[in-house]
Scaffold this motif. Structure first.
Motif, PDB file in Angstrom:
ATOM      1  N   ALA A 107      11.431  -6.668 168.135  1.00  0.00           N
ATOM      2  CA  ALA A 107      10.581  -5.539 168.160  1.00  0.00           C
ATOM      3  C   ALA A 107      10.921  -4.304 167.064  1.00  0.00           C
ATOM      4  CB  ALA A 107      10.990  -4.936 169.534  1.00  0.00           C
ATOM      5  N   VAL A 108      12.057  -4.179 166.713  1.00  0.00           N
ATOM      6  CA  VAL A 108      12.364  -3.399 165.718  1.00  0.00           C
ATOM      7  C   VAL A 108      11.707  -3.695 164.379  1.00  0.00           C
ATOM      8  CG1 VAL A 108      14.228  -2.267 164.114  1.00  0.00           C
ATOM      9  CG2 VAL A 108      14.681  -2.673 166.580  1.00  0.00           C
ATOM     10  N   SER A 109      11.637  -5.130 164.314  1.00  0.00           N
ATOM     11  CA  SER A 109      10.863  -5.323 163.061  1.00  0.00           C
ATOM     12  C   SER A 109       9.297  -5.036 162.938  1.00  0.00           C
ATOM     13  CB  SER A 109      10.964  -7.004 162.949  1.00  0.00           C
ATOM     14  OG  SER A 109      10.243  -7.392 161.452  1.00  0.00           O
ATOM     15  N   LYS A 110       8.711  -5.325 164.244  1.00  0.00           N
ATOM     16  CA  LYS A 110       7.508  -4.848 164.137  1.00  0.00           C
ATOM     17  C   LYS A 110       7.282  -3.237 164.135  1.00  0.00           C
ATOM     18  CE  LYS A 110       5.859  -8.649 167.145  1.00  0.00           C
ATOM     19  NZ  LYS A 110       5.305  -9.279 168.328  1.00  0.00           N
ATOM     20  N   LEU A 111       8.106  -2.634 164.783  1.00  0.00           N
ATOM     21  CA  LEU A 111       8.237  -1.053 164.713  1.00  0.00           C
ATOM     22  C   LEU A 111       8.223  -0.649 163.402  1.00  0.00           C
ATOM     23  CD1 LEU A 111      10.493  -0.138 167.585  1.00  0.00           C
ATOM     24  CD2 LEU A 111       8.151   0.194 167.597  1.00  0.00           C
ATOM     25  N   ARG A 112       9.006  -1.320 162.675  1.00  0.00           N
ATOM     26  CA  ARG A 112       9.061  -1.007 161.096  1.00  0.00           C
ATOM     27  C   ARG A 112       7.756  -1.029 160.470  1.00  0.00           C
ATOM     28  NH1 ARG A 112       9.529  -2.850 156.068  1.00  0.00           N
ATOM     29  NH2 ARG A 112       9.150  -4.985 156.556  1.00  0.00           N
ATOM     30  N   ARG A 113       6.909  -2.056 160.673  1.00  0.00           N
ATOM     31  CA  ARG A 113       5.619  -2.022 160.066  1.00  0.00           C
ATOM     32  C   ARG A 113       4.754  -0.864 160.504  1.00  0.00           C
ATOM     33  NH1 ARG A 113       6.145  -7.579 161.358  1.00  0.00           N
ATOM     34  NH2 ARG A 113       4.807  -7.470 163.014  1.00  0.00           N
ATOM     35  N   SER A 114       4.758  -0.425 161.313  1.00  0.00           N
ATOM     36  CA  SER A 114       4.196   0.879 162.045  1.00  0.00           C
ATOM     37  C   SER A 114       4.637   2.193 161.259  1.00  0.00           C
ATOM     38  CB  SER A 114       4.158   1.176 163.520  1.00  0.00           C
ATOM     39  OG  SER A 114       3.475  -0.118 164.174  1.00  0.00           O
ATOM     40  N   ILE A 186      18.511  -1.025 160.170  1.00  0.00           N
ATOM     41  CA  ILE A 186      18.087  -1.602 158.823  1.00  0.00           C
ATOM     42  C   ILE A 186      18.744  -2.792 158.515  1.00  0.00           C
ATOM     43  CG2 ILE A 186      17.970  -0.899 156.362  1.00  0.00           C
ATOM     44  CD1 ILE A 186      15.921   0.412 157.848  1.00  0.00           C
ATOM     45  N   GLY A 187      19.900  -2.925 158.826  1.00  0.00           N
ATOM     46  CA  GLY A 187      20.879  -4.245 158.716  1.00  0.00           C
ATOM     47  C   GLY A 187      20.152  -5.207 159.461  1.00  0.00           C
ATOM     48  N   ILE A 188      19.694  -5.054 160.619  1.00  0.00           N
ATOM     49  CA  ILE A 188      19.276  -5.977 161.398  1.00  0.00           C
ATOM     50  C   ILE A 188      18.009  -6.660 160.923  1.00  0.00           C
ATOM     51  CG2 ILE A 188      18.433  -6.759 163.617  1.00  0.00           C
ATOM     52  CD1 ILE A 188      20.387  -4.484 164.710  1.00  0.00           C
ATOM     53  N   VAL A 189      17.018  -5.707 160.454  1.00  0.00           N
ATOM     54  CA  VAL A 189      15.739  -6.013 159.919  1.00  0.00           C
ATOM     55  C   VAL A 189      15.987  -6.733 158.709  1.00  0.00           C
ATOM     56  CG1 VAL A 189      13.570  -5.203 159.065  1.00  0.00           C
ATOM     57  CG2 VAL A 189      14.492  -4.048 161.071  1.00  0.00           C
TER      58      VAL A 189
END
Length: 470
Positions: A107-114, A186-189
């Motif tokens: 979910a965080v990875s998808k949020l990052r794109r936005s 950021i590290g997780i992504v």
């Protein structure tokens, strides 16, 4: 090897223990290349350190500073409904409903794109996101009712905490975060998207210190954020390849919060013992020195109250407090208390100092009055200067001090005063504790030892990653 070092609220814009650790680590690992990600509040920020030449880039994320750009385009509204809000719901499900850490990371990875595409302000100021957030929390009866102000403040805080996701960073071999908080996402992504190794170093336990920050907040607001901060720490622990901490005390907290014991490693803080060493010519026989930031967690008020008892017993005693002001309201309280107790001749605020080794050496005794600590570098620096230390028995302080100083209960000015008076009154004891302190640092807490351990950690993670089948 390309390393991203994440330093929220510290280096290179603020003086303090974590900044000192970061600067020493980078400066001594000259063969490695670093980028720095600093997440700061405020607008007028200037570096307090000279950036070492092996730092290639410094990213600065200023929370709460983005210009607001309204966007009601069809594309934005579609992305908001179809990607951003569903991803935000998944993250909130993890935070508040014990969801999966794997789904939370996706979910965080998808949020990052936005975030990269639209920015935090545009997303979190939209009516749709605010309405979703309000509906989502209203369905949590156990949470209680937040006021409109608390709802607004919470969504604003959440957006600010997630703001580093705006950065469109490249690929790193290692991401190293100095906090098990939101910036660690950021590290997780990076690990999820690029296979980077993720290292976490906690100097103080993120959840524990945020809990102190919420004292005095409303019940529902405090309940919500207590859960969120704990779950964000757990998410960092879940994804970190190495969980490094600076004391056994911290390691116990990390295990209690769900960290895998097999991935926890203790690397104590260290100092340059050639810089921090005794300078007997400048010692003031009746000086009490404290090198701390002016902040409620450091409990400067405890030291002020203690000095009222010290001054009654030893009128010649003077306390010199060196360090930056990070909470100006608290500083006002401290100054008012000095005035109330008529301690203007006994307690002096000296501000920041670029050569703290001089400050320590000025003192006959060094005091550390905090109510919460990890493994304070200031205590190690004072010990390296051969100074007897009177410190509160919090965090990893007992592990650092051993039998080379005096431990007292936190938030107990009389006990702190007794320790200070004992050392001011006994030259032989002061000399004996100072010698023990210096020798203890040389055995256990040198920067050379710390650097070797981090270098080996970086190399081992890179080796392990290279050996994994693609």
């Amino acid at each position: 090897m390309k390393i991203l070092l994440i330093l929220p609220g510290t280096y290179p814009y603020r003086i303090g223990g974590v900044s000192t650790w970061a600067h020493s680590l980078i400066s001594n690992l000259k063969d490695l290349k670093f980028d720095i990600l600093s997440v700061m509040d405020g607008t007028h920020l200037t570096p307090k350190f000279s950036i070492p030449p092996n730092v290639e880039r410094v990213y600065l994320v200023k929370r709460g500073s983005s210009p607001f750009r309204n966007n009601r385009s069809h594309e934005f509204m579609r992305d908001l409904r179809e990607e951003f809000i569903p991803s935000l719901r998944l993250l909130l499900n993890y935070l508040l409903e014990n969801g999966s850490c794997e789904l939370a990371a996706k979910a965080v990875s998808k949020l990052r794109r936005s975030f990269v595409r639209y920015g935090q302000e545009m997303l979190f100021r939209s009516r749709e996101v605010w309405s979703f957030f309000k509906r989502y929390l209203s369905g949590k009866n156990w949470l209680g009712d937040m006021s409109i102000w608390e709802l607004n403040h919470s969504i604003r805080l959440l957006g600010d905490f997630l703001k580093p996701l705006e950065l469109d960073l490249g690929r790193y071999d290692v991401v190293h975060s100095a906090l098990a908080g939101f910036s660690g996402l950021i590290g997780i992504v990076q690990k999820l998207e690029y296979g980077a190794s993720y290292i976490l170093t906690e100097h103080a336990i993120y959840y524990r210190e945020r809990f102190y920050d919420m004292i005095g907040c409303g019940d529902s607001f405090r309940r919500f954020w207590s859960i969120v901060f704990r779950r964000i720490s757990e998410l960092n622990y879940c994804w970190a390849d190495e969980i490094i901490t600076v004391s056994k005390f911290n390691a116990r907290w990390q295990k209690e919060l769900g960290a895998d014991e097999k991935r926890i490693k203790i690397i104590p803080n260290g100092v340059d013992a050639n810089r921090f060493k005794p300078i007997s010519e400048i010692v003031d026989r009746w000086a009490v020195v404290s090198v701390i930031r002016i902040d409620p967690l450091k409990d400067v008020m405890n030291l002020i109250e203690a000095m009222s008892y010290v001054a009654d017993e030893i009128p010649e005693a003077r306390c010199y407090i060196y360090g930056p002001v990070t909470d100006h309201r608290y500083m006002d309280y401290c100054m008012a208390r000095v005035s109330d107790l008529r301690l203007e001749d006994h307690v002096k605020f000296m501000g920041c100092i670029s050569n703290p080794e001089v400050a320590y050496n000025r003192g006959w005794v060094v005091a550390q009055p905090s109510m919460s600590e990890g493994a304070p570098i200031a205590v190690i620096e004072a010990m390296a200067c051969g100074k007897p230390v009177v410190a509160t028995e919090v965090g990893g302080v007992p592990e650092i001090l051993g039998d080379a100083g005096i431990l007292v209960p936190p938030r107990n000015p009389k006990a702190l005063a007794r320790g200070i008076i004992k050392i001011l009154s006994d030259e032989r004891l002061a000399e004996e504790l100072g010698l023990r302190a210096r020798m203890r640092v040389l055995r256990k807490f040198t920067i050379q030892k710390v650097v070797r351990e981090y270098m080996e950690t970086y190399r081992e993670l890179i080796r392990s990653r290279a050996e994994k089948p693609s």
